[in-house]
Enzyme design. Structure first.
Site, short mmCIF file in Angstrom:
data_model
loop_
_atom_site.label_atom_id
_atom_site.label_comp_id
_atom_site.label_asym_id
_atom_site.label_seq_id
_atom_site.Cartn_x
_atom_site.Cartn_y
_atom_site.Cartn_z
N ARG A 39 0.83 -1.22 0.00
CA ARG A 39 0.00 0.00 0.00
C ARG A 39 0.86 1.26 0.00
O ARG A 39 0.47 2.27 -0.60
CB ARG A 39 -0.91 0.02 1.22
CG ARG A 39 -2.10 -0.88 1.04
CD ARG A 39 -3.22 -0.49 1.95
NE ARG A 39 -4.44 -1.12 1.54
CZ ARG A 39 -5.38 -1.55 2.37
NH1 ARG A 39 -5.22 -1.40 3.67
NH2 ARG A 39 -6.47 -2.11 1.91
N LYS A 202 -19.09 -15.86 1.79
CA LYS A 202 -20.54 -15.79 2.01
C LYS A 202 -21.26 -15.01 0.92
O LYS A 202 -20.80 -13.97 0.46
CB LYS A 202 -20.81 -15.07 3.34
CG LYS A 202 -20.45 -15.91 4.54
CD LYS A 202 -21.15 -15.41 5.79
CE LYS A 202 -20.47 -14.15 6.26
NZ LYS A 202 -20.87 -13.59 7.47
N GLY A 351 -9.66 -7.83 -0.78
CA GLY A 351 -8.47 -8.23 -0.02
C GLY A 351 -7.93 -9.60 -0.33
O GLY A 351 -6.78 -9.75 -0.73
N GLY A 374 -13.01 -3.09 0.40
CA GLY A 374 -14.36 -2.55 0.58
C GLY A 374 -14.67 -1.47 -0.43
O GLY A 374 -15.76 -1.43 -1.01
P1 AMP Z 1 -14.03 -13.27 1.22
O1 AMP Z 1 -13.37 -12.35 2.21
O2 AMP Z 1 -15.51 -13.29 1.34
O3 AMP Z 1 -13.52 -13.07 -0.18
O4 AMP Z 1 -13.63 -14.73 1.68
C1 AMP Z 1 -12.34 -15.20 1.59
C2 AMP Z 1 -12.16 -16.38 2.50
O5 AMP Z 1 -13.05 -17.40 2.12
C3 AMP Z 1 -10.78 -16.94 2.42
O6 AMP Z 1 -10.18 -16.88 3.68
C4 AMP Z 1 -10.98 -18.37 1.96
O7 AMP Z 1 -10.14 -19.29 2.61
C5 AMP Z 1 -12.41 -18.63 2.36
N1 AMP Z 1 -13.01 -19.71 1.57
C6 AMP Z 1 -13.15 -19.77 0.24
N2 AMP Z 1 -13.70 -20.93 -0.13
C7 AMP Z 1 -13.92 -21.63 1.00
C8 AMP Z 1 -14.49 -22.91 1.26
N3 AMP Z 1 -14.91 -23.70 0.27
N4 AMP Z 1 -14.61 -23.27 2.56
C9 AMP Z 1 -14.17 -22.49 3.54
N5 AMP Z 1 -13.62 -21.27 3.35
C10 AMP Z 1 -13.50 -20.86 2.10
#
Ligand code: AMP
Length: 395
Positions: A39, A202, A351, A374
């Site tokens: 950054r 999620k 991120g 974000g």
């Molecule tokens: P996000 O911040 O929503 O982009 O989520 C990223 C996180 O989701 C990372 O730490 C990944 O390890 C986790 N992730 C992605 N796929 C899976 C999965 N199938 N099961 C558990 N965690 C996951």
């Protein structure tokens, strides 16, 4: 209205006040050292340009972490001041506080060139978008430059209120301009086919991004834990995979809204009996009851790569699996390599996907790697950010 350009600013003999996003990760133990300086590195071209354009003084503002309006040595910008001084080869004076009386005196001295104000979030007024704080800060500069894209989705004193004291004297930094131009290009007449890859943990976190993407893209490839609520909504079993009822309901809505059949879901998986346990191949869309999905499988990698190879515009946010564990990183790394090999205009934001692209060693081959998690998603959702609107129109 177009953003102004720093290249056009007359800075000769001027005092410049500039907001950066030096919110870098630090080591957990003393002495606190910067574990990833990207950054700061991304802000260097703007700093250099300000100095090359003949500014007499540069006063820099940044936040670091979440000190909640109180001074806390844990979040001091001291390691940042040290890093900047080494990188620029010039003294960088760290002030005791952002509104320390001494700063004005310091700026009177001919030998003072660069001052870094201590963490702006040590002051309660910053996150309250306090105008009195903005007015005090404004005394440090004739011209204001905002290069803190990562904080542009916040209406804070040093990113928002401050613009009212710099009517027609406010400019975006080079990084801010590149972010807005690159992300803006995704939304304004993107070259088709436009393929988006959305992954991560999620559906609920990214529902607005997915809704917006469904309008913009030709194909939406879904991976990561994000995929299981969609698969469940379509009647597949997902075993012990991450999958909340709330997300299944949201996925159902999105599938109904997808009249053009743009959404693509995994055809196979890499699973495990437990989180981070030994990897198991899982052919087919359904996952057995005793297993959890942790990555996309080889058929899915092939199918998603084929889609990406036809694309002229690509947006990627969110990993395809538990990429931090090498047994479940193949899906994410394959997507990174495939995008890197295309000639498409490619943007990655958020991120974890940025970390994944850096881990793949292919970051240079992307058209744009966004510095703001974000902020990049919010810009895509709304087509604007408060910090950018304030730069254009004032407040
Ligand atoms: P996000 O911040 O929503 O982009 O989520 C990223 C996180 O989701 C990372 O730490 C990944 O390890 C986790 N992730 C992605 N796929 C899976 C999965 N199938 N099961 C558990 N965690 C996951």
């Amino acid at each position: 209205m177009q953003l102004k350009s720093l290249q056009d600013a007359d800075l000769k003999g001027k005092k410049v006040l500039a907001r950066f996003d030096f919110n870098v990760p630090l080591s957990k133990t003393e002495p606190r050292t910067i574990t990833d300086a990207s950054r700061i590195d991304m802000a260097i071209p703007t700093i250099r340009m300000i100095l090359e354009k003949g500014a007499t003084k540069l006063t820099m503002i940044s936040h670091l972490g979440r000190p909640d309006g109180k001074a806390d040595p844990k979040y001091s910008l001291e390691p940042v001041a040290k890093y900047l001084a080494e990188k620029l080869g010039i003294d960088v004076i760290l002030s005791e506080s952002a509104i320390d009386n001494g700063v004005k005196n310091l700026l009177q001295l001919p030998e003072t060139k660069i001052v870094l104000l201590e963490n702006i979030r040590f002051l309660p007024g910053e996150e309250k978008n306090d105008s009195a704080l903005a007015e005090k800060l404004a005394q440090y500069g004739d011209v204001y430059v905002n290069d803190a894209f990562g904080a542009a989705h916040r209406k804070h004193s040093s990113t928002y209120a401050i613009n009212s004291f710099f009517k027609n004297r406010a400019y975006p930094g080079l990084l801010m301009k590149k972010e807005i131009d690159s992300l803006g290009a995704l939304m304004e007449k993107p070259a088709k086919p436009f393929v988006a890859v959305i992954g991560g943990a999620k559906v609920s976190d990214k529902i607005k991004t997915i809704e917006k993407m469904l309008v913009l893209v030709d194909t939406l490839l879904i991976g990561g834990a994000m995929a299981y609520p969609f698969l469940k909504a379509k009647g597949a079993t997902v075993g012990k995979s991450l999958c909340s009822d709330e997300d299944v309901a949201l996925a159902k809505q999105l599938l109904m809204a997808d009249r053009g059949g743009k959404i693509q879901l995994p055809k196979d998986h890499v699973t495990s009996l437990e989180f981070g346990g030994a990897p198991l191949p899982c052919a087919g869309t359904s996952i057995p009851d005793d297993q959890m999905g942790l990555d996309i499988g080889p058929l899915t990698i092939k199918s998603y790569s084929d889609h990406l190879k036809t694309a002229k515009t690509i947006f990627w946010n969110g990993p395809m699996g538990l990429f931090e564990n090498k047994d479940f990183a193949k899906g994410t790394m394959s997507i990174a390599h495939t995008i890197a090999e295309t000639k498409a205009f490619s943007v990655v934001g958020g991120g974890d996907s940025v970390a994944a692209v850096q881990q793949s060693g292919e970051a240079e081959k992307f058209s744009h790697v966004s510095s703001g998690g974000g902020a990049s998603l919010e810009f895509i959702e709304r087509g604007q950010l408060p910090g950018v609107e304030a730069l254009k129109f004032g407040v």
